[in-house]
Design an enzyme around this catalytic site. Sequence first.
Site, PDB file in Angstrom:
ATOM      1  N   THR A   1       0.655  -1.249   0.022  1.00 55.49           N
ATOM      2  CA  THR A   1       0.092   0.181  -0.005  1.00 55.49           C
ATOM      3  C   THR A   1       0.937   1.242  -0.059  1.00 55.49           C
ATOM      4  O   THR A   1       1.786   1.412   0.869  1.00 55.49           O
ATOM      5  CB  THR A   1      -0.802  -0.050   0.972  1.00 55.49           C
ATOM      6  OG1 THR A   1      -1.674  -1.197   1.284  1.00 55.49           O
ATOM      7  CG2 THR A   1      -1.953   1.119   1.120  1.00 55.49           C
TER       8      THR A   1
ATOM      9  N   ARG B   1      -7.865  -9.514   4.274  1.00 56.15           N
ATOM     10  CA  ARG B   1      -8.007  -9.316   5.614  1.00 56.15           C
ATOM     11  C   ARG B   1      -7.134 -10.127   6.471  1.00 56.15           C
ATOM     12  O   ARG B   1      -7.206 -11.385   5.915  1.00 56.15           O
ATOM     13  CB  ARG B   1      -9.371  -9.228   5.920  1.00 56.15           C
ATOM     14  CG  ARG B   1     -10.412  -8.371   5.488  1.00 56.15           C
ATOM     15  CD  ARG B   1     -11.856  -8.518   5.575  1.00 56.15           C
ATOM     16  NE  ARG B   1     -12.168  -9.886   4.796  1.00 56.15           N
ATOM     17  CZ  ARG B   1     -13.143 -10.662   4.756  1.00 56.15           C
ATOM     18  NH1 ARG B   1     -14.205 -10.259   5.351  1.00 56.15           N
ATOM     19  NH2 ARG B   1     -13.394 -11.653   3.979  1.00 56.15           N
ATOM     20  N   GLU B   2      -6.594 -10.006   7.475  1.00 55.88           N
ATOM     21  CA  GLU B   2      -5.865 -10.764   8.314  1.00 55.88           C
ATOM     22  C   GLU B   2      -6.925 -11.890   8.764  1.00 55.88           C
ATOM     23  O   GLU B   2      -8.136 -11.362   9.141  1.00 55.88           O
ATOM     24  CB  GLU B   2      -5.284 -10.076   9.330  1.00 55.88           C
ATOM     25  CG  GLU B   2      -4.053  -9.297   8.914  1.00 55.88           C
ATOM     26  CD  GLU B   2      -3.248  -8.763  10.051  1.00 55.88           C
ATOM     27  OE1 GLU B   2      -3.201  -9.101  11.240  1.00 55.88           O
ATOM     28  OE2 GLU B   2      -2.510  -7.659   9.701  1.00 55.88           O
TER      29      GLU B   2
ATOM     30  N   CYS C   1      -3.491  -2.012   8.939  1.00 57.05           N
ATOM     31  CA  CYS C   1      -3.901  -1.254   7.885  1.00 57.05           C
ATOM     32  C   CYS C   1      -4.973  -0.085   8.133  1.00 57.05           C
ATOM     33  O   CYS C   1      -4.537   1.041   7.731  1.00 57.05           O
ATOM     34  CB  CYS C   1      -4.877  -2.233   6.723  1.00 57.05           C
ATOM     35  SG  CYS C   1      -3.642  -3.462   6.050  1.00 57.05           S
TER      36      CYS C   1
HETATM   37  C1  UDX Z   1      -8.410  -4.442   6.517  1.00 58.69           C
HETATM   38  C2  UDX Z   1      -9.259  -4.301   5.115  1.00 58.69           C
HETATM   39  O1  UDX Z   1     -10.725  -5.070   5.612  1.00 58.69           O
HETATM   40  C3  UDX Z   1      -8.646  -5.162   4.006  1.00 58.69           C
HETATM   41  O2  UDX Z   1      -9.303  -5.108   2.939  1.00 58.69           O
HETATM   42  C4  UDX Z   1      -7.294  -4.522   3.936  1.00 58.69           C
HETATM   43  O3  UDX Z   1      -6.436  -5.077   2.723  1.00 58.69           O
HETATM   44  C5  UDX Z   1      -6.395  -4.493   4.918  1.00 58.69           C
HETATM   45  O4  UDX Z   1      -7.238  -3.712   6.148  1.00 58.69           O
HETATM   46  P1  UDX Z   1      -7.817  -6.013   8.316  1.00 58.69           P
HETATM   47  O5  UDX Z   1      -6.767  -5.114   9.017  1.00 58.69           O
HETATM   48  O6  UDX Z   1      -7.223  -7.501   8.239  1.00 58.69           O
HETATM   49  O7  UDX Z   1      -8.199  -5.688   6.898  1.00 58.69           O
HETATM   50  O8  UDX Z   1      -9.003  -6.451   9.286  1.00 58.69           O
HETATM   51  P2  UDX Z   1     -10.632  -6.123   9.138  1.00 58.69           P
HETATM   52  O9  UDX Z   1     -11.217  -7.402   9.224  1.00 58.69           O
HETATM   53  O10 UDX Z   1     -10.979  -5.281   7.908  1.00 58.69           O
HETATM   54  O11 UDX Z   1     -10.792  -5.353  10.653  1.00 58.69           O
HETATM   55  C6  UDX Z   1     -10.165  -3.967  10.639  1.00 58.69           C
HETATM   56  C7  UDX Z   1     -10.667  -3.568  12.243  1.00 58.69           C
HETATM   57  O12 UDX Z   1     -11.741  -3.057  12.091  1.00 58.69           O
HETATM   58  C8  UDX Z   1     -10.662  -4.551  13.298  1.00 58.69           C
HETATM   59  O13 UDX Z   1     -10.026  -4.223  14.421  1.00 58.69           O
HETATM   60  C9  UDX Z   1     -11.921  -4.659  13.540  1.00 58.69           C
HETATM   61  O14 UDX Z   1     -12.357  -5.105  14.924  1.00 58.69           O
HETATM   62  C10 UDX Z   1     -12.622  -3.751  13.175  1.00 58.69           C
HETATM   63  N1  UDX Z   1     -14.035  -3.737  12.772  1.00 58.69           N
HETATM   64  C11 UDX Z   1     -14.402  -4.311  11.469  1.00 58.69           C
HETATM   65  C12 UDX Z   1     -15.072  -3.120  13.451  1.00 58.69           C
HETATM   66  O15 UDX Z   1     -14.930  -2.818  14.502  1.00 58.69           O
HETATM   67  N2  UDX Z   1     -16.520  -3.259  13.227  1.00 58.69           N
HETATM   68  C13 UDX Z   1     -16.706  -3.810  11.868  1.00 58.69           C
HETATM   69  O16 UDX Z   1     -17.969  -3.794  11.559  1.00 58.69           O
HETATM   70  C14 UDX Z   1     -15.738  -4.270  11.181  1.00 58.69           C
END
Ligand code: UDX
Length: 450
Positions: free
Chosen positions: A129, A160-161, A266
């Site tokens: 990124t 996503r992780e 991210c």
């Molecule tokens: C994110 C993006 O989804 C992904 O497309 C990008 O490539 C990298 O960043 P990731 O960081 O792995 O992925 O996790 P994700 O599942 O998206 O969650 C991110 C954060 O948001 C977490 O802390 C999660 O707890 C929080 N979250 C997610 C919420 O608080 N509420 C939600 O409804 C969704």
Amino acid sequence: MSSMKARQGPDATIGVVGAGYVGLITAAALALLGHRVICADVNDARVRALRAGQVPFFEPGLAGLLAEHRDRITFTTAPATVFDKAGIVFVTVDTPPLPSGEADLSRVESVVDAIPPGVGPLTLVMKSTVPVGTGATVRRVLDQRGLFRVRYVANPEFLREGSAVQDVTHPDRVIVGCDDPADAVVVAALWAPFGGESMTCDVASAEMIKLASNAFLATKISFVNEIANVCERVGADVEVVARGMGHDHRIGASFLRAGIGYGGSCFPKDVLALMQLAGNSGYRFRLLAAVIEVNELQKRRVVATLREQLGDLRGRRIALLGLAFKPGTDDMREATSVVLAEALAAGGATLVVHDPAVPPSALGLLPAGTVWARGTTEAISGADAAVIVTEWPQYRALLAPGTSAAMARPLLVDGRNLLTRAEAEDAGYQWLGIGQPAARSGEPALVRAG
Ligand code: UDX
């Protein structure tokens, strides 16, 4: 066979520079598609571990995939070797935030510097990124070095992780940014077997699609978190509200889970990077400043709730359930747990922590004196309060008969609404969720003023 033929043949080797999260999953996915992959990382210990079949982090399915296709993946510490052997090279190095919030591009620069003179034809595919404009800068550097046979393609990663393997092998979309549509065909064709909508555009727009997507999802989360905070005051239930909103296809049901803030490698980084990028271009992105502020406040809300319930936190034993920034990963980068632990320890509380995936070495990231628990019951035993910080499904075990009795006071702050009030109260807890009315539905809710 001449080296040129080897670079272009149907079973040509594909290079991946950076054996981190995105790099290893990219390498594994390409190997799954039948390609030979050469993967480089400057970290000698990491390369040795990978050669021995050890994956340096926890990601469901990744170790198995790498093991299954290990005959097709080789690891090296020399990026130059990759450019020697491969006609398509993915750049998957990390771009961590600088203190200013801007992305640190030094690792990307070293990869570009490692391209040997006269190399080509080569397609350099940026998966890391990067700020908008990076592709144009790299192009200038390549041209200055006479590397005209190196094509540059932006191919942002959206995995996503925790579900990375599934995300890469079942993408919603494949974005390919390039100056010449012929370059797009090469990269789009690589990923085509996995399906997903393929879209070709210019490099700058591809770079922006990645940043804007993450910033938009973070905005959705901060928005629903503010709705939750208002719900608590006016007697509505944010879970019900989010469900109702999600039925409108223009809004969509995903990323409307209220909680105690987003974290990870991210969202925090990319939202800040986009805000800085806008600022550097002379535009003040007011909305993103608010998204960040709301998230920071949300991470600390539990502290005020605990003070309200327990008074002075000095000497209080508080269990933090979940350290990872979300379930399904052992990643604690920008996790709410770290911010919360620091604030509670500063208030004089004794912390007991647990996480099903994070190793005990993570104690080094937490305040001195934090106690490590091996299980949920051990964590909450004798505690004055427990906080569900990460919604690991394992924590539903809190509902097992008699479990709440292990606590000195059965106060359960559910930072992710993992449980419902009814089931938590039936199990003997005083339950405080996020964005929840003060009483069980069906009973009159207390409307708090202000
Ligand atoms: C994110 C993006 O989804 C992904 O497309 C990008 O490539 C990298 O960043 P990731 O960081 O792995 O992925 O996790 P994700 O599942 O998206 O969650 C991110 C954060 O948001 C977490 O802390 C999660 O707890 C929080 N979250 C997610 C919420 O608080 N509420 C939600 O409804 C969704």
